[in-house]
Design a protein around this motif. Structure first.
Motif, PDB file in Angstrom:
ATOM      1  N   ARG A   4      40.607  39.850  28.930  1.00 41.82           N
ATOM      2  CA  ARG A   4      39.420  39.603  28.096  1.00 41.82           C
ATOM      3  C   ARG A   4      38.624  38.385  28.567  1.00 41.82           C
ATOM      4  N   SER A   5      38.493  38.231  29.869  1.00 46.11           N
ATOM      5  CA  SER A   5      37.723  37.117  30.428  1.00 46.11           C
ATOM      6  C   SER A   5      36.273  37.502  30.682  1.00 46.11           C
ATOM      7  N   ASP A   6      35.918  38.749  30.375  1.00 44.17           N
ATOM      8  CA  ASP A   6      34.587  39.318  30.617  1.00 44.17           C
ATOM      9  C   ASP A   6      34.293  39.507  32.099  1.00 44.17           C
ATOM     10  N   SER A   7      35.321  39.524  32.921  1.00 41.20           N
ATOM     11  CA  SER A   7      35.167  39.902  34.323  1.00 41.20           C
ATOM     12  C   SER A   7      36.450  40.588  34.777  1.00 41.20           C
ATOM     13  N   VAL A   8      36.308  41.583  35.638  1.00 47.32           N
ATOM     14  CA  VAL A   8      37.471  42.298  36.166  1.00 47.32           C
ATOM     15  C   VAL A   8      37.775  41.716  37.539  1.00 47.32           C
ATOM     16  N   ASP A   9      38.952  41.075  37.654  1.00 47.99           N
ATOM     17  CA  ASP A   9      39.254  40.350  38.885  1.00 47.99           C
ATOM     18  C   ASP A   9      40.753  40.369  39.159  1.00 47.99           C
ATOM     19  N   GLY A  10      41.176  39.470  40.034  1.00 49.45           N
ATOM     20  CA  GLY A  10      42.573  39.440  40.445  1.00 49.45           C
ATOM     21  C   GLY A  10      43.543  39.158  39.323  1.00 49.45           C
ATOM     22  N   LYS A  11      43.123  38.386  38.329  1.00 42.33           N
ATOM     23  CA  LYS A  11      44.005  38.092  37.206  1.00 42.33           C
ATOM     24  C   LYS A  11      44.391  39.365  36.452  1.00 42.33           C
ATOM     25  N   ASP A  12      43.464  40.300  36.375  1.00 41.69           N
ATOM     26  CA  ASP A  12      43.762  41.555  35.685  1.00 41.69           C
ATOM     27  C   ASP A  12      44.786  42.374  36.468  1.00 41.69           C
ATOM     28  N   ILE A  13      44.702  42.301  37.811  1.00 42.40           N
ATOM     29  CA  ILE A  13      45.704  42.989  38.633  1.00 42.40           C
ATOM     30  C   ILE A  13      47.077  42.364  38.411  1.00 42.40           C
ATOM     31  N   GLU A  14      47.108  41.026  38.420  1.00 42.77           N
ATOM     32  CA  GLU A  14      48.382  40.329  38.237  1.00 42.77           C
ATOM     33  C   GLU A  14      49.012  40.667  36.886  1.00 42.77           C
ATOM     34  N   ARG A  15      48.213  40.626  35.826  1.00 35.90           N
ATOM     35  CA  ARG A  15      48.742  40.914  34.486  1.00 35.90           C
ATOM     36  C   ARG A  15      49.271  42.342  34.394  1.00 35.90           C
ATOM     37  N   LEU A  16      48.522  43.275  34.961  1.00 30.68           N
ATOM     38  CA  LEU A  16      48.961  44.667  34.906  1.00 30.68           C
ATOM     39  C   LEU A  16      50.256  44.859  35.690  1.00 30.68           C
ATOM     40  N   ALA A  17      50.369  44.177  36.829  1.00 27.63           N
ATOM     41  CA  ALA A  17      51.565  44.321  37.664  1.00 27.63           C
ATOM     42  C   ALA A  17      52.828  43.921  36.911  1.00 27.63           C
TER      43      ALA A  17
END
Length: 501
Positions: free
Chosen positions: A448-461
């Motif tokens: 929910r940072s209002d951008s789709v980036d590497g953090k979203d990949i890390e969290r999903l992993a």
């Protein structure tokens, strides 16, 4: 020589007597008020016979207690004496007027009882005559129970030792026990009271109201809250066999924390519909338990009736234990309302849904169907395809957001399905469905940072490969809302990668 022998014999005899007396006196335990409490009283008998009276005692301590020669004094004169028997730590002791008063449970003591419907004072004393508990000491009307529906009088909190009317009430559900003629007792002999409000872990169904139609399969999950060092459980789950047929039982993930191996079994009691027996324990030696909240058991039933209503609850054989032994628990129940029962009450109307005031929330609104409705049940379709109750309200709206237990975690641009059911005097309306989307954000933006980036990949992993119900599963990362965090959710990240809302 003879004198010496006589003197020696007398000395030994006196010594043995003194030692015996010392050991006997030392073994006597002094009991205090509240060590054992009068926990439940079936003063009204049952629907089968007025003589189906029984009294349940409860031991809130961590030690077993010998009840031999203890008495319950009725109105200061009549005595109900327990000849012998023990009560286990956190256990129950069932006194029945006759062996059939609770026909499916063997009495711990059979004592002729004579409880007046107008009210009696009851005083529990130990073998030394010391007061341990008293109930309704004025001798006036009982604090709870009902002479019409034969509900028992239940204690709310056994930790409160004062004789207070506010600490008692009428039973609101059954543990499935039967009276002399086979009728279901409105009470909970030898198990946690239906209105129990003391300390202890919570054992509840995820859905307080189970609805559906003939031929459908419905899901029910047994969850636990506030567990400390939980090691094992055993449940007797009673359900209305004229409405539901058992399909399957699967263990949850709670006791498997740390990849611990567990032993799990489930079966219909005596192979007959109506009672499911299930149990699980962690296979660790020395024993080590689990803390927190989680899911213990997943159940599936098939609806076999066009209409009907009943209750799913925990039977007298149900327990939970930590590494030391059985512990106190608060057991919940679920109402079943099927088919024509639902049509007795008008459904809600003009149901609509919109974005909530806060982002990541949805507001559901409807118009009143009956001005005398008691409340409304709100259900949500979950990723595993089952509807669960996420709230009850007397208002004409409900907001689903992060503060809603077992729900919230709204994902932008995912379609959610809800049901609203009106409830009045125990009758349920047919559910009305509504679909809604919160379009404020990006799919794949799971932090929910209002951008789709590497953090979203890390969290999903960190949750990749987990399924709905697993400890690692996070609904906020399941952007496909299909119950699995997998490649479909990675695709959503890829489709919006680098975008900003």
């Amino acid at each position: 020589m003879k004198k010496f022998i006589i003197i020696l014999t007398v000395f030994v005899s006196i010594s043995q007597f003194s030692i015996f007396q010392f050991l006997r006196i030392d073994s006597v335990r002094a009991y205090s008020v509240g060590d054992v409490v009068i926990n439940e009283i079936a003063w009204a008998g049952s629907g089968d016979a007025s003589g189906d009276e029984w009294i349940e005692l409860f031991n809130p301590t961590n030690q077993k207690i010998d009840l031999s020669s203890w008495v319950i004094v009725d109105d200061g004169s009549a005595e109900y004496k327990i000849d012998q028997g023990e009560i286990a730590p956190h256990g129950y002791f069932l006194i029945e007027d006759n062996e059939d008063a609770v026909s499916d449970l063997k009495a711990d003591a059979l004592i002729p009882l004579s409880l007046a419907n107008a009210g009696d004072s009851l005083t529990l004393k130990d073998s030394a005559g010391v007061l341990v508990d008293k109930v309704n000491s004025s001798g006036g009307a009982w604090y709870g129970g009902n002479s019409e529906n034969k509900a028992s009088m239940e204690r709310i909190d056994p930790g409160i030792t004062n004789d207070e009317a506010e600490n008692f009430g009428s039973a609101v559900s059954s543990n499935g026990s039967k009276s002399s003629g086979g009728s279901v007792i409105l009470g909970t002999p030898r198990s946690a009271n239906s209105i129990y409000g003391g300390s202890g872990v919570g054992i509840n169904f995820n859905d307080e109201t189970l609805t559906g139609n003939l031929g459908e399969t419905v899901d029910l999950t047994v969850g636990i809250s506030d567990a400390v060092d939980l090691y094992a459980y055993g449940f007797e789950i009673n359900y209305p066999s004229e409405i539901l047929s058992f399909v399957s039982a699967e263990k949850g993930t709670f006791l498997k924390v740390g990849n611990t191996e567990t032993a799990f079994y489930s079966s219909l009691k005596d192979g007959k519909e109506g009672t499911l027996v299930a149990g699980e324990a962690r296979l660790l030696n020395p024993p080590k338990g689990v803390d927190g909240d989680g899911e213990l058991l997943h159940l599936k039933f098939k609806i076999i009736s066009e209409s009907g209503e009943g209750q799913i609850g925990f039977g007298a054989g149900s327990f939970v234990s930590d590494v030391q032994g059985d512990i106190v628990a608060k057991f919940g129940a679920s109402t079943v309302a099927i088919g024509n029962v639902l049509s007795k009450l008008s459904s809600v109307k003009d149901l609509k849904i919109s974005n909530g005031k806060e982002r990541f929330s949805l507001k559901i609104m409807w118009e009143v169907s009956d001005k005398l409705v008691d409340f409304y049940v709100v259900k949500k379709l979950m990723p595993d395809g089952s509807f669960i109750t996420i709230g009850e309200t007397e208002e004409l709206y409900f907001i689903d957001g992060d503060d809603v237990q077992n729900s919230g975690k709204i994902i932008p641009n995912v379609e959610y399905k809800y049901q609203i059911i009106a409830v009045k005097n125990g009758a349920y309306s047919a559910p009305i469905d509504v679909l809604g989307i919160d379009d404020r954000g990006l799919k794949g933006d799971n932090d929910r940072s209002d951008s789709v980036d590497g953090k979203d990949i890390e969290r999903l992993a960190r949750s990749y490969g987990s399924n709905f119900g697993d400890k690692e599963y996070d609904m906020q990362k399941d952007s496909s809302f299909d119950g699995s965090i997998d490649g479909d959710d990675l695709i959503d990240i890829g489709a919006n990668f680098g975008l900003t809302y």
